[in-house]
Motif scaffolding. Structure first.
Motif, PDB file in Angstrom:
ATOM      1  N   ASP A  25       5.666   0.515  -4.084  1.00  0.00           N
ATOM      2  CA  ASP A  25       4.476   0.151  -4.857  1.00  0.00           C
ATOM      3  C   ASP A  25       3.317  -0.312  -3.979  1.00  0.00           C
ATOM      4  N   LEU A  26       3.590  -0.666  -2.722  1.00  0.00           N
ATOM      5  CA  LEU A  26       2.541  -1.181  -1.836  1.00  0.00           C
ATOM      6  C   LEU A  26       2.134  -0.207  -0.734  1.00  0.00           C
ATOM      7  N   ILE A  27       2.774   0.957  -0.683  1.00  0.00           N
ATOM      8  CA  ILE A  27       2.438   1.920   0.369  1.00  0.00           C
ATOM      9  C   ILE A  27       1.016   2.431   0.165  1.00  0.00           C
ATOM     10  N   LEU A  42       1.719 -29.023   1.050  1.00  0.00           N
ATOM     11  CA  LEU A  42       1.673 -27.827   1.909  1.00  0.00           C
ATOM     12  C   LEU A  42       2.925 -26.967   1.809  1.00  0.00           C
ATOM     13  N   LYS A  43       3.669 -27.077   0.717  1.00  0.00           N
ATOM     14  CA  LYS A  43       4.889 -26.279   0.561  1.00  0.00           C
ATOM     15  C   LYS A  43       4.671 -25.035  -0.290  1.00  0.00           C
ATOM     16  N   HIS A  44       3.538 -24.961  -0.963  1.00  0.00           N
ATOM     17  CA  HIS A  44       3.252 -23.823  -1.823  1.00  0.00           C
ATOM     18  C   HIS A  44       1.823 -23.357  -1.574  1.00  0.00           C
ATOM     19  N   ALA A  45       1.663 -22.050  -1.487  1.00  0.00           N
ATOM     20  CA  ALA A  45       0.334 -21.462  -1.315  1.00  0.00           C
ATOM     21  C   ALA A  45       0.103 -20.463  -2.436  1.00  0.00           C
ATOM     22  N   THR A  46      -0.988 -20.626  -3.157  1.00  0.00           N
ATOM     23  CA  THR A  46      -1.384 -19.663  -4.173  1.00  0.00           C
ATOM     24  C   THR A  46      -2.419 -18.752  -3.546  1.00  0.00           C
ATOM     25  N   ILE A  47      -2.090 -17.466  -3.503  1.00  0.00           N
ATOM     26  CA  ILE A  47      -2.951 -16.485  -2.845  1.00  0.00           C
ATOM     27  C   ILE A  47      -3.628 -15.637  -3.907  1.00  0.00           C
ATOM     28  N   LYS A  65       5.588 -10.144  -4.826  1.00  0.00           N
ATOM     29  CA  LYS A  65       6.648 -11.148  -4.892  1.00  0.00           C
ATOM     30  C   LYS A  65       7.898 -10.661  -4.152  1.00  0.00           C
ATOM     31  N   ARG A  66       8.186  -9.358  -4.269  1.00  0.00           N
ATOM     32  CA  ARG A  66       9.356  -8.791  -3.568  1.00  0.00           C
ATOM     33  C   ARG A  66       9.200  -8.850  -2.058  1.00  0.00           C
ATOM     34  N   VAL A  67       7.984  -8.644  -1.555  1.00  0.00           N
ATOM     35  CA  VAL A  67       7.779  -8.620  -0.105  1.00  0.00           C
ATOM     36  C   VAL A  67       7.368  -9.976   0.454  1.00  0.00           C
ATOM     37  N   SER A  68       7.339 -11.008  -0.394  1.00  0.00           N
ATOM     38  CA  SER A  68       6.903 -12.320   0.097  1.00  0.00           C
ATOM     39  C   SER A  68       7.789 -12.878   1.210  1.00  0.00           C
ATOM     40  N   PRO A  69       9.120 -12.636   1.236  1.00  0.00           N
ATOM     41  CA  PRO A  69       9.882 -13.112   2.406  1.00  0.00           C
ATOM     42  C   PRO A  69       9.399 -12.477   3.721  1.00  0.00           C
ATOM     43  N   LYS A  82       5.175 -27.494  10.113  1.00  0.00           N
ATOM     44  CA  LYS A  82       6.613 -27.734  10.140  1.00  0.00           C
ATOM     45  C   LYS A  82       7.380 -26.615   9.446  1.00  0.00           C
ATOM     46  N   PHE A  83       6.792 -26.084   8.394  1.00  0.00           N
ATOM     47  CA  PHE A  83       7.438 -25.024   7.629  1.00  0.00           C
ATOM     48  C   PHE A  83       6.374 -24.075   7.096  1.00  0.00           C
ATOM     49  N   VAL A  84       6.819 -22.901   6.681  1.00  0.00           N
ATOM     50  CA  VAL A  84       5.918 -21.905   6.100  1.00  0.00           C
ATOM     51  C   VAL A  84       5.997 -22.060   4.581  1.00  0.00           C
ATOM     52  N   PRO A  85       4.861 -22.161   3.903  1.00  0.00           N
ATOM     53  CA  PRO A  85       4.888 -22.395   2.459  1.00  0.00           C
ATOM     54  C   PRO A  85       5.388 -21.177   1.675  1.00  0.00           C
ATOM     55  N   ASP A  86       5.890 -21.438   0.473  1.00  0.00           N
ATOM     56  CA  ASP A  86       6.218 -20.361  -0.453  1.00  0.00           C
ATOM     57  C   ASP A  86       4.916 -19.725  -0.898  1.00  0.00           C
ATOM     58  N   LEU A  87       4.930 -18.399  -1.035  1.00  0.00           N
ATOM     59  CA  LEU A  87       3.720 -17.672  -1.397  1.00  0.00           C
ATOM     60  C   LEU A  87       3.763 -17.275  -2.864  1.00  0.00           C
ATOM     61  N   HIS A  88       2.710 -17.590  -3.583  1.00  0.00           N
ATOM     62  CA  HIS A  88       2.578 -17.238  -4.991  1.00  0.00           C
ATOM     63  C   HIS A  88       1.287 -16.441  -5.142  1.00  0.00           C
ATOM     64  N   PHE A  89       1.384 -15.237  -5.679  1.00  0.00           N
ATOM     65  CA  PHE A  89       0.227 -14.352  -5.756  1.00  0.00           C
ATOM     66  C   PHE A  89      -0.377 -14.349  -7.152  1.00  0.00           C
ATOM     67  N   GLN A  90      -1.718 -14.353  -7.197  1.00  0.00           N
ATOM     68  CA  GLN A  90      -2.490 -14.302  -8.435  1.00  0.00           C
ATOM     69  C   GLN A  90      -3.632 -13.309  -8.242  1.00  0.00           C
ATOM     70  N   PRO A  91      -4.029 -12.612  -9.300  1.00  0.00           N
ATOM     71  CA  PRO A  91      -5.203 -11.730  -9.175  1.00  0.00           C
ATOM     72  C   PRO A  91      -6.469 -12.563  -9.065  1.00  0.00           C
ATOM     73  N   ASP A  92      -7.403 -12.106  -8.269  1.00  0.00           N
ATOM     74  CA  ASP A  92      -8.677 -12.805  -8.098  1.00  0.00           C
ATOM     75  C   ASP A  92      -9.619 -12.382  -9.221  1.00  0.00           C
ATOM     76  N   GLN A  93     -10.042 -13.331 -10.019  1.00  0.00           N
ATOM     77  CA  GLN A  93     -10.913 -13.062 -11.163  1.00  0.00           C
ATOM     78  C   GLN A  93     -12.374 -13.382 -10.870  1.00  0.00           C
ATOM     79  N   ALA A  94     -12.709 -13.762  -9.662  1.00  0.00           N
ATOM     80  CA  ALA A  94     -14.072 -14.203  -9.335  1.00  0.00           C
ATOM     81  C   ALA A  94     -15.094 -13.087  -9.552  1.00  0.00           C
TER      82      ALA A  94
END
Length: 123
Positions: A25-27, A42-47, A65-69, A82-94
């Protein structure tokens, strides 16, 4: 929080620019990272991501979400946290919101109210 968010945004943009994912789906999909918001711990990042050409991003969210690891490991190399945050993706509505506001500003009612008034109108 801003420094970490900007660092993640730059790193993630570089990884997404390569578009060499194994997920079908991302190719060949070109994504833009508009903003990254960090949680206070700093444990969660909303992208917030968008695609060029005003193409909807919603169908790509499960694939991201599948490729977030993979993305976490790619952006984690060289980070000074110290650690890499969990990534949470959202569509940009700006862009959609800016288009809506622009449309509103050009309606006849608003244009009439924003037009400069002359002294003759006051008499």
């Amino acid at each position: 929080m801003r420094r970490v968010a900007e660092d993640i945004r730059h790193r993630l943009s570089a990884v997404l620019a390569r578009t060499d994912f194994r997920d079908p789906d991302l190719i060949g999909v070109h994504l833009t990272v508009a903003e990254v918001r960090m949680s206070p711990d700093l444990k969660h990042a909303t992208i917030f991501v968008s695609r060029l050409g005003n193409i909807p991003t919603d169908p790509l969210l499960p694939a991201l979400k599948r490729v977030s690891p993979f993305l976490r490991s790619a952006i984690g190399q060289g980070m000074r946290t110290k650690f890499v945050p969990d990534l949470h993706f959202q569509p940009d509505q700006a862009l959609d919101e800016a288009t809506r506001i622009n449309r509103l500003l050009h309606t006849p009612e608003v244009v009439r109210d924003l037009a400069p008034r002359s002294d003759a109108d006051d008499k």
